[in-house]
Design an enzyme around this catalytic site. Sequence first.
Site, short mmCIF file in Angstrom:
data_model
loop_
_atom_site.label_atom_id
_atom_site.label_comp_id
_atom_site.label_asym_id
_atom_site.label_seq_id
_atom_site.Cartn_x
_atom_site.Cartn_y
_atom_site.Cartn_z
N HIS A 138 4.14 2.96 12.46
CA HIS A 138 3.26 4.04 12.96
C HIS A 138 3.92 4.93 14.01
O HIS A 138 3.26 5.42 14.92
CB HIS A 138 1.95 3.48 13.51
N GLU A 145 -4.87 2.47 2.55
CA GLU A 145 -5.09 1.29 3.41
C GLU A 145 -5.37 1.76 4.83
O GLU A 145 -6.28 1.26 5.50
CB GLU A 145 -3.84 0.39 3.38
N GLU A 146 -4.58 2.73 5.27
CA GLU A 146 -4.57 3.09 6.69
C GLU A 146 -5.87 3.70 7.19
O GLU A 146 -6.25 3.53 8.33
CB GLU A 146 -3.42 4.08 6.98
N ASP A 170 2.90 -6.45 3.52
CA ASP A 170 2.60 -5.31 4.39
C ASP A 170 3.09 -5.59 5.81
O ASP A 170 2.39 -5.32 6.78
CB ASP A 170 1.08 -5.04 4.37
N ASP A 197 6.14 0.69 6.63
CA ASP A 197 4.68 0.50 6.45
C ASP A 197 4.14 1.61 5.56
O ASP A 197 3.75 2.65 6.06
CB ASP A 197 3.98 0.48 7.82
N HIS A 220 0.82 -1.23 0.00
CA HIS A 220 0.00 0.00 0.00
C HIS A 220 0.84 1.27 0.00
O HIS A 220 1.87 1.36 0.65
CB HIS A 220 -1.08 -0.01 1.08
ZN LIG Z 1 0.49 -1.30 6.35
#
Ligand SMILES: [Zn+2]
Length: 333
Positions: A296, A197-198, A225, A163, A151
């Site tokens: 994140h 995606e998030e 991912d 990510d 993504h």
């Molecule tokens: Zn991800």
Amino acid sequence: MVANNFDELKALPRDKVAGKIVLFNYSFDKQMAAGGHGGDAYGEAVVYRGDGPSAAARQGAVACLIRSVGGADYRLPHTGQTKYADDAPKIPAGALTAEDADLIVDLVRQGQVKMKLTLTPQQLPDVESYNVIGDIKGSEHPEQIIIVSGHLDSWDLGTGAVDDGAGVAVSMEAANLIQKLHLKPKRTIRMIAWMNEENGLAGSKQYEKDHREEWSNHFAAMETDGGAGHPIGINIKGKFEIKKLLAPVLAVLQESGAGGTNFAEHVGADIEPMEKADVPAFSPIQDSRFYFNYHHTAADTLDKIVPKELAENSAVVAVVTYALANMEQPLPR
Ligand SMILES: [Zn+2]
């Protein structure tokens, strides 16, 4: 007030919680992550970020703080999506570093703690954006598609290298390797960099809308991912017979220590609509011991990617993708 988990919160009478700021102090299980099960450790912790604010609001809390749901040290908060339930007031919520959570827990033990929260996030209107899609047309069954994907978007604190810049790079390089080696896939290889995606899977949902009539022609779907950690095999969402059909491929992968398999209920967020339609789905099994130290957080930056391990993932995904594209028989569904 502090609750270490949902049960502790529920056990408290409402008047003890009403008007207070609730701190969910569930500790990410670092030992579980160190044992190679980073995803499971995250799964157990992330429910507090997702459901904690509404759980606190149901008992009258005015705000909610979540102890970071990753393994990050160095006082880095781990952030991400919160789901507000319809049956509870939408109270403000924020992420705390593990160190600050420990400090507040200690202060609460000593007496009443007053906090003033300054929370800056805001939800802006949607803007138009796109999935990025490229096909290598199949020579014999161009209508049959193998998806190889990651993504494109990321959470906002870092630059999203692990990510999921890594997943996009791995997928693009897998397609690139197949071309550079002048291999001729019989089925179409479709590389997708998913958008959003998030924050609600908008790209995946749009692809589903546009292509669900063709799910029977989607031969398999893959998503990377989980960062760029050393791959040790492939996750499979599908029938057990698939492992047998892939045995020659697994033997090739085992030469670099990546011949393991794991049957999973779910292997990729963006390919979930296909998983649900019984399209066989795959992802590389990656070393997850350190992924949730960066995921994140502001530390999700390119320096965390080990180029050799990134290349190993591309190799695994390229081998599996090409094998699927040229398989003699269809995969069982
Ligand atoms: Zn991800």
